[in-house]
Design a protein around this motif. Sequence first.
Motif, PDB file in Angstrom:
ATOM      1  N   UNK A 397     104.587  89.925  84.076  1.00  0.00           N
ATOM      2  CA  UNK A 397     105.718  89.901  82.445  1.00  0.00           C
ATOM      3  C   UNK A 397     106.673  89.479  83.392  1.00  0.00           C
ATOM      4  N   UNK A 398     107.336  89.881  84.370  1.00  0.00           N
ATOM      5  CA  UNK A 398     109.059  89.378  84.715  1.00  0.00           C
ATOM      6  C   UNK A 398     108.850  87.664  84.876  1.00  0.00           C
ATOM      7  N   UNK A 399     108.034  87.444  85.294  1.00  0.00           N
ATOM      8  CA  UNK A 399     107.742  85.656  85.572  1.00  0.00           C
ATOM      9  C   UNK A 399     107.944  85.284  83.920  1.00  0.00           C
ATOM     10  N   UNK A 400     107.185  85.653  82.519  1.00  0.00           N
ATOM     11  CA  UNK A 400     106.597  85.695  81.735  1.00  0.00           C
ATOM     12  C   UNK A 400     108.094  85.850  80.497  1.00  0.00           C
ATOM     13  N   UNK A 401     108.383  86.712  81.075  1.00  0.00           N
ATOM     14  CA  UNK A 401     110.108  86.950  80.004  1.00  0.00           C
ATOM     15  C   UNK A 401     111.077  85.469  80.767  1.00  0.00           C
ATOM     16  N   UNK A 402     111.303  85.403  82.226  1.00  0.00           N
ATOM     17  CA  UNK A 402     111.277  84.505  82.713  1.00  0.00           C
ATOM     18  C   UNK A 402     111.362  83.890  81.680  1.00  0.00           C
ATOM     19  N   UNK A 403     110.155  82.605  81.707  1.00  0.00           N
ATOM     20  CA  UNK A 403     109.613  81.671  80.849  1.00  0.00           C
ATOM     21  C   UNK A 403     109.940  81.717  79.622  1.00  0.00           C
ATOM     22  N   UNK A 404     110.140  82.588  79.004  1.00  0.00           N
ATOM     23  CA  UNK A 404     110.188  82.724  77.650  1.00  0.00           C
ATOM     24  C   UNK A 404     111.403  82.017  77.157  1.00  0.00           C
ATOM     25  N   UNK A 405     112.764  82.707  78.157  1.00  0.00           N
ATOM     26  CA  UNK A 405     113.542  82.223  77.822  1.00  0.00           C
ATOM     27  C   UNK A 405     114.688  81.038  78.158  1.00  0.00           C
ATOM     28  N   UNK A 406     113.308  80.750  79.333  1.00  0.00           N
ATOM     29  CA  UNK A 406     113.945  79.070  79.241  1.00  0.00           C
ATOM     30  C   UNK A 406     113.212  78.331  78.258  1.00  0.00           C
ATOM     31  N   UNK A 407     111.704  78.316  78.183  1.00  0.00           N
ATOM     32  CA  UNK A 407     111.850  77.965  76.858  1.00  0.00           C
ATOM     33  C   UNK A 407     112.403  77.633  75.149  1.00  0.00           C
TER      34      UNK A 407
END
Length: 488
Positions: A397-407
């Motif tokens: 989830x930590x990585x996914x949230x960071x990816x979501x914000x960048x995307x």
Amino acid sequence: MKVGLSVTLAAVLSACVNYAGIHSDKQMAQPQQLDTTQSLPAEQGHWPAADWVDQFGDAQLEALIAEALQGSPTIEEARARVAEAQAYSQTAKAATLPRVDADYSLTRQEFSGTTVVPPPYRGGWATENKGLLSASYDLDLWGKNREALKAAVSQEQASVADEELVKLTLNTAIARTYNDLARLYALRDIAQQEVGRRELIDRITANRIATGLDTEVERKTAQANLTASQGNVAALDGSILTTRYQLAALLGKGPDRGLTIARPALGVGDEVRLPDNLPADLVSRRPDIVAARWRVDAITHEVKEAKAEFYPDINLSAAIGLDAFGFGQFLNAASRTMSAGPAIHLPIFDAGELRAKLRGRYAEFDYAVAAYNQTLVHALSDVATQLAQIRSSDVQLVDAVATQQSAKGADDLAITQYKAGLTTQLTVLNADVTALSAEQSVANLQMNRRDQQIALASALGGGYVDTSSDATRSADASVHANPVVAAH
């Protein structure tokens, strides 16, 4: 004289059937025998409470579970099995107590003229009145009836644990299906937002065509992507409806009940930490383990019951009553009849029936022990698996949230540049697909994490505690540690 009687008795018993050579070496596994220290670390957490679903703060979910426990046919089936086991226990208890019966018969009979029947009844008709009050009691010297009662009580306790397992399974299924409903709503929100973005791209494309920056190819592409997004929303609406129907079925209601279920409002839930002394305490907190243990206890007593059948069975009986021909003499003292005495049954030759029955009981004992051991192994693996998945989801989830914000930032920038004529529609679509995938990943991970938390609460017993076995465990500790001793 006494020596002669002893020799005779010994000779008779030695000629009788026996169970020599029939035994079992199977033993119940102990939690401390299984390696769990690394996979199931002590984290000073708490066992789930009976109302463990309250941690998610959704009153509708709590109401649905309460409704299911009241009216589900699955629960009613489990309760019926408990009632059946209770009735069987009462039947077994009756065999350990004296029995008293009263009988009366009236028989009109023509007697033969050439038999030992005395006149005036010989060759004529007579009416026999017979009333009898009888009592009997099996001394149960070898404990056959007592062991049958203990086995029945243990089977009853297993049925009670089975009922709790059905409740836990139903509660877990409702909570996980309800979480799936929340997942579908979250994905629908994302899909609906995607429709809005595709509509924006379609409008920008129309403006670019008017200024000569794009062609009808881009327009058709934008329209196709828009209709595809709208189709995704419709598909999710269908899945939401289907999931509501599934919840209605779990409640034991018709499909229309599912239509009244509102959108879930589930929270994150409590912090996940394992309780201390988990492997040892789990055996009294998982209803499936408890049921399996009671079944081993039951078959242990059935083995003893089968062995008792090899020994003499003594039954005391007595009867008093009236027996007379005709009605006039029935109540006279002369019509009184009395009897009393023991009845002894000693199996001498039964063609191997008792030995075959005992071997069958030992086979059932071996099966029950193996089933218990497998249940214990599966339970520990279940807890470890759910915990590992929760920890993995937390990291993801930590990585996914960071990816979501960048995307999302890249998607917003691409739309701004496309609107200003600084990039192509293909760039926007690629950024949009990436942002959509990132949002879906975060939503799915959040829902997966909650689903795993629900599964972990279930794996830890869902708040169940076997209080009925406390006395038995302390009294029969040696039996549970080495049940073969009791079964031999």
